[in-house]
Design a protein around this motif. Structure first.
Motif, short mmCIF file in Angstrom:
data_model
loop_
_atom_site.label_atom_id
_atom_site.label_comp_id
_atom_site.label_asym_id
_atom_site.label_seq_id
_atom_site.Cartn_x
_atom_site.Cartn_y
_atom_site.Cartn_z
N MET A 1 -33.48 27.28 1.57
CA MET A 1 -33.93 26.43 2.68
C MET A 1 -33.05 25.18 2.70
SD MET A 1 -37.72 24.90 3.47
CE MET A 1 -38.47 26.47 3.89
N PRO A 2 -32.31 24.95 3.79
CA PRO A 2 -31.28 23.91 3.76
C PRO A 2 -31.78 22.47 3.88
CG PRO A 2 -31.26 25.01 5.87
CD PRO A 2 -32.25 25.73 5.01
N LYS A 3 -32.84 22.24 4.63
CA LYS A 3 -33.27 20.86 4.91
C LYS A 3 -34.75 20.68 4.60
CE LYS A 3 -29.88 20.02 8.50
NZ LYS A 3 -29.22 18.80 8.16
N MET A 4 -35.14 19.41 4.46
CA MET A 4 -36.53 19.07 4.17
C MET A 4 -37.40 19.14 5.43
SD MET A 4 -36.06 15.88 1.58
CE MET A 4 -37.36 16.07 0.36
N ARG A 5 -36.96 19.83 6.40
CA ARG A 5 -37.73 19.95 7.64
C ARG A 5 -38.75 21.08 7.46
NH1 ARG A 5 -35.04 19.53 13.60
NH2 ARG A 5 -36.98 19.06 14.71
N ALA A 6 -39.69 20.81 6.57
CA ALA A 6 -40.72 21.78 6.20
C ALA A 6 -41.95 21.02 5.73
CB ALA A 6 -40.20 22.68 5.08
N ILE A 7 -43.09 21.62 5.88
CA ILE A 7 -44.32 21.03 5.35
C ILE A 7 -45.14 22.13 4.69
CG2 ILE A 7 -44.44 19.15 7.03
CD1 ILE A 7 -46.63 20.71 8.49
N SER A 8 -45.96 21.72 3.77
CA SER A 8 -46.94 22.62 3.17
C SER A 8 -48.29 22.28 3.77
CB SER A 8 -47.00 22.42 1.65
OG SER A 8 -45.79 22.81 1.06
N CYS A 9 -49.06 23.30 4.05
CA CYS A 9 -50.39 23.11 4.62
C CYS A 9 -51.40 23.82 3.74
CB CYS A 9 -50.42 23.67 6.03
SG CYS A 9 -52.05 23.61 6.77
N SER A 10 -52.44 23.13 3.36
CA SER A 10 -53.52 23.72 2.59
C SER A 10 -54.81 23.61 3.38
CB SER A 10 -53.71 22.99 1.25
OG SER A 10 -52.57 23.11 0.45
N VAL A 11 -55.55 24.70 3.41
CA VAL A 11 -56.87 24.69 4.00
C VAL A 11 -57.83 24.77 2.81
CG1 VAL A 11 -58.52 25.87 5.51
CG2 VAL A 11 -56.08 25.82 6.10
N LEU A 12 -58.52 23.67 2.55
CA LEU A 12 -59.42 23.60 1.41
C LEU A 12 -60.79 24.09 1.83
CD1 LEU A 12 -58.32 20.03 0.26
CD2 LEU A 12 -57.42 22.24 -0.50
N LEU A 13 -61.26 25.15 1.19
CA LEU A 13 -62.53 25.76 1.58
C LEU A 13 -63.69 25.31 0.70
CD1 LEU A 13 -61.25 29.35 2.37
CD2 LEU A 13 -61.71 27.47 3.95
N THR A 14 -63.40 24.53 -0.31
CA THR A 14 -64.44 23.92 -1.14
C THR A 14 -64.08 22.45 -1.30
OG1 THR A 14 -63.24 24.49 -3.17
CG2 THR A 14 -64.93 26.04 -2.43
N ASP A 15 -65.08 21.66 -1.65
CA ASP A 15 -64.81 20.25 -1.89
C ASP A 15 -63.90 20.10 -3.10
OD1 ASP A 15 -66.42 19.43 0.21
OD2 ASP A 15 -68.21 19.25 -1.05
N ASN A 16 -63.04 19.11 -3.05
CA ASN A 16 -62.15 18.79 -4.16
C ASN A 16 -62.89 17.83 -5.08
OD1 ASN A 16 -59.72 20.11 -4.17
ND2 ASN A 16 -58.54 18.43 -3.32
N THR A 17 -63.20 18.27 -6.29
CA THR A 17 -63.87 17.41 -7.27
C THR A 17 -63.15 17.57 -8.61
OG1 THR A 17 -65.43 19.07 -8.09
CG2 THR A 17 -66.09 17.83 -6.12
N PRO A 18 -63.31 16.62 -9.52
CA PRO A 18 -62.70 16.78 -10.86
C PRO A 18 -63.21 18.03 -11.59
CG PRO A 18 -63.40 14.52 -10.52
CD PRO A 18 -63.94 15.31 -9.35
N GLU A 19 -64.39 18.49 -11.26
CA GLU A 19 -64.98 19.62 -11.96
C GLU A 19 -64.51 20.98 -11.45
OE1 GLU A 19 -66.95 17.10 -10.56
OE2 GLU A 19 -66.99 16.04 -12.49
#
Length: 187
Positions: free
Chosen positions: A146-164
């Motif tokens: 991939m030549p350039k930083m013209r990219a993004i990562s996308c995450s769909v979080l289906l649960t809450d983000n917690t330390p646990e």
């Protein structure tokens, strides 16, 4: 081997933000500053329930574990990640192409978009092998060309983000730098 941290040479957002844009000016400013944007409630509760039910079905599919795109936990043999879901599962292909996500990506990248890689991660918190810190672009640049930083990562979080539960940790501002990737991702 020593590594160096290089400043980003490319824009973070490639289009002008207007009232018709998929992002508000505040959201664009947040993305520009942090390198990520959290959009709570993008999907309705009924949609999320459907996605979670499909995840449970996929996780229980023992035939799937033998496929190349399935990565399992070494200690338990349980499904850890499933790659290429935008090509092999209709429901998740539709999520990946959903305008609520795709229009944000188009707004950030300033034009048409495509999916370079997709996966479902099933990693439960505090169990199984960790996902090490990484930056997707550096790996895609070195391993995929991939030549350039013209990219993004996308995450769909289906649960809450917690330390646990094995929360995804994001490091604000790291998108403003390039850290050359050393080594290769294991097969």
């Amino acid at each position: 081997q020593d590594t160096q941290i290089l400043p980003r040479q490319e824009p973070v957002i490639y289009s002008d933000i207007t009232p018709e844009s998929a992002l508000t000016a505040d959201q664009a400013d947040q993305f520009e500053a942090n390198g990520f944007l959290v959009v709570p409630g993008l999907f309705q509760a009924e949609e999320v329930a459907e996605y979670v039910a499909e995840l449970d079905r996929i996780r229980a599919d023992k035939v799937l574990l033998a496929k190349d795109e399935a990565i399992t936990e070494r200690s338990s043999g349980e499904l850890r990640s499933l790659f290429q879901v935008h090509q092999s599962h209709d429901l998740f292909a539709s999520v990946a192409k959903d305008p609520r996500i795709a229009n944000i990506a188009r707004c950030i990248l300033g034009g048409d978009v495509y999916i370079h890689q997709s996966r479902l991660n099933f990693k439960p918190g505090l169990h199984g092998k960790e996902f090490f810190w990484h930056s997707d672009f550096e790996t895609w640049h070195v391993e995929d060309g991939m030549p350039k930083m013209r990219a993004i990562s996308c995450s769909v979080l289906l649960t809450d983000n917690t330390p646990e539960n094995g929360a995804l940790m994001l490091m604000p501002g790291t998108h403003k730098h390039f850290l050359p990737c050393i080594g290769r991702t294991p097969a």
